[in-house]
Design an enzyme around this catalytic site. Structure first.
Site, mmCIF file in Angstrom:
data_model
loop_
_atom_site.group_PDB
_atom_site.id
_atom_site.type_symbol
_atom_site.label_atom_id
_atom_site.label_comp_id
_atom_site.label_asym_id
_atom_site.label_seq_id
_atom_site.Cartn_x
_atom_site.Cartn_y
_atom_site.Cartn_z
ATOM 1 N N SER A 113 1.104 -5.885 10.463
ATOM 2 C CA SER A 113 2.212 -5.410 9.632
ATOM 3 C C SER A 113 2.995 -6.576 9.056
ATOM 4 O O SER A 113 2.867 -7.718 9.503
ATOM 5 C CB SER A 113 3.154 -4.505 10.443
ATOM 6 O OG SER A 113 3.753 -5.239 11.494
ATOM 7 N N ASP A 114 3.802 -6.256 8.076
ATOM 8 C CA ASP A 114 4.709 -7.242 7.484
ATOM 9 C C ASP A 114 5.952 -6.495 7.017
ATOM 10 O O ASP A 114 5.845 -5.394 6.464
ATOM 11 C CB ASP A 114 4.055 -7.963 6.302
ATOM 12 C CG ASP A 114 4.894 -9.143 5.824
ATOM 13 O OD1 ASP A 114 5.182 -10.032 6.646
ATOM 14 O OD2 ASP A 114 5.274 -9.170 4.636
ATOM 15 N N THR A 115 7.099 -7.064 7.259
ATOM 16 C CA THR A 115 8.361 -6.446 6.857
ATOM 17 C C THR A 115 9.134 -7.407 5.970
ATOM 18 O O THR A 115 9.303 -8.582 6.317
ATOM 19 C CB THR A 115 9.209 -6.078 8.092
ATOM 20 O OG1 THR A 115 8.487 -5.154 8.908
ATOM 21 C CG2 THR A 115 10.527 -5.435 7.672
#
Length: 241
Positions: A113-115
């Site tokens: 994931s990446d935020t």
């Protein structure tokens, strides 16, 4: 609403399998993301952080969401290649005390994931220094910004485990209260802003700044609980997990 229309809304229908049998690699060292996976019901979780250099050229993407998704995809692809690729297992360290759970190569799923924080279409990075933290937080004062979290899922049972079986971006809108300079300076002095994109952590002291959220609170923390559970349930139902 019919049962067929709601059967994949969560993974609760298969909770026994997900909690007792589903072996998960989290391509991150984030304790918050691991905690969210455990809250969903996933108990066999090992962290294997991606070593992908997050240096993609933002100007080449049509949107901040597309940039976020591509970053998460590169992270997941790198770990999937390491675990299930041609040289699988040759360069994987034993892990941090969790090797008893399962061998990395036996994992059923890899979640990456990446935020990112998006203010008016601009990605807001981690503050460079005290003055930058004050500037960023001041720009959020009395306004809303978006938090995009991209999630990419690789599964061992998919046709090509080295490529994503599913991917999506979840967006939440976060509104800040009107902030006084004293509050901002006091928060920056705690040191909390400096390892966080956007210069604040909603689950920490900085959560006091947030006057409202539209969307999934857990997405702001780093993993959208509902959207992820729904996607995992769908992969299980379609035989890809």
């Amino acid at each position: 609403m019919s049962q067929s229309a709601t059967r994949h809304a969560t993974l609760l229908g298969d909770l026994a399998w997900f909690s007792k049998s589903c072996k998960v690699i989290l391509a991150s060292k984030s304790p918050r993301r691991k905690e969210i996976l455990e809250k969903i019901g996933l108990q066999l979780v090992r962290c294997l952080p991606s070593t992908f250099d997050e240096d993609l050229d933002k100007s080449k993407y049509p949107s901040t969401e597309a940039y976020c998704l591509d970053t998460a995809t590169h992270k997941g692809n790198q770990v999937a290649e390491l675990v299930w690729g041609a040289a699988a297992g040759q360069a994987i360290a034993n892990g941090n005390g969790d090797a008893h759970l399962f061998d990395y190569r036996d994992a059923d799923v890899i979640i990456s994931s990446d935020t990112i924080i998006d203010l008016d279409g601009t990605v807001i990075e981690k503050p460079a220094d005290h003055a930058d933290a004050v500037r960023i937080l001041s720009s959020f004062s009395g306004r809303s910004h978006k938090v995009h979290t991209a999630v990419v899922i690789h599964t061992r049972k998919s046709d090509n485990p080295i490529r994503p079986a599913a991917a999506f971006v979840d967006t939440a809108e976060v509104r800040f209260a009107d902030l006084g300079r004293d509050d901002i300076e006091a928060y920056v002095a705690t040191g909390e802003p400096f390892d966080k994109a956007g210069g604040y952590g909603i689950q920490g002291i900085g959560g006091q700044f947030v006057s409202g959220i539209s969307g999934d609170y857990f997405s702001v923390m780093g993993l959208p609980m509902h959207a992820l559970a729904k996607q995992l349930a769908e992969l299980k139902h379609t035989g890809k997990l």
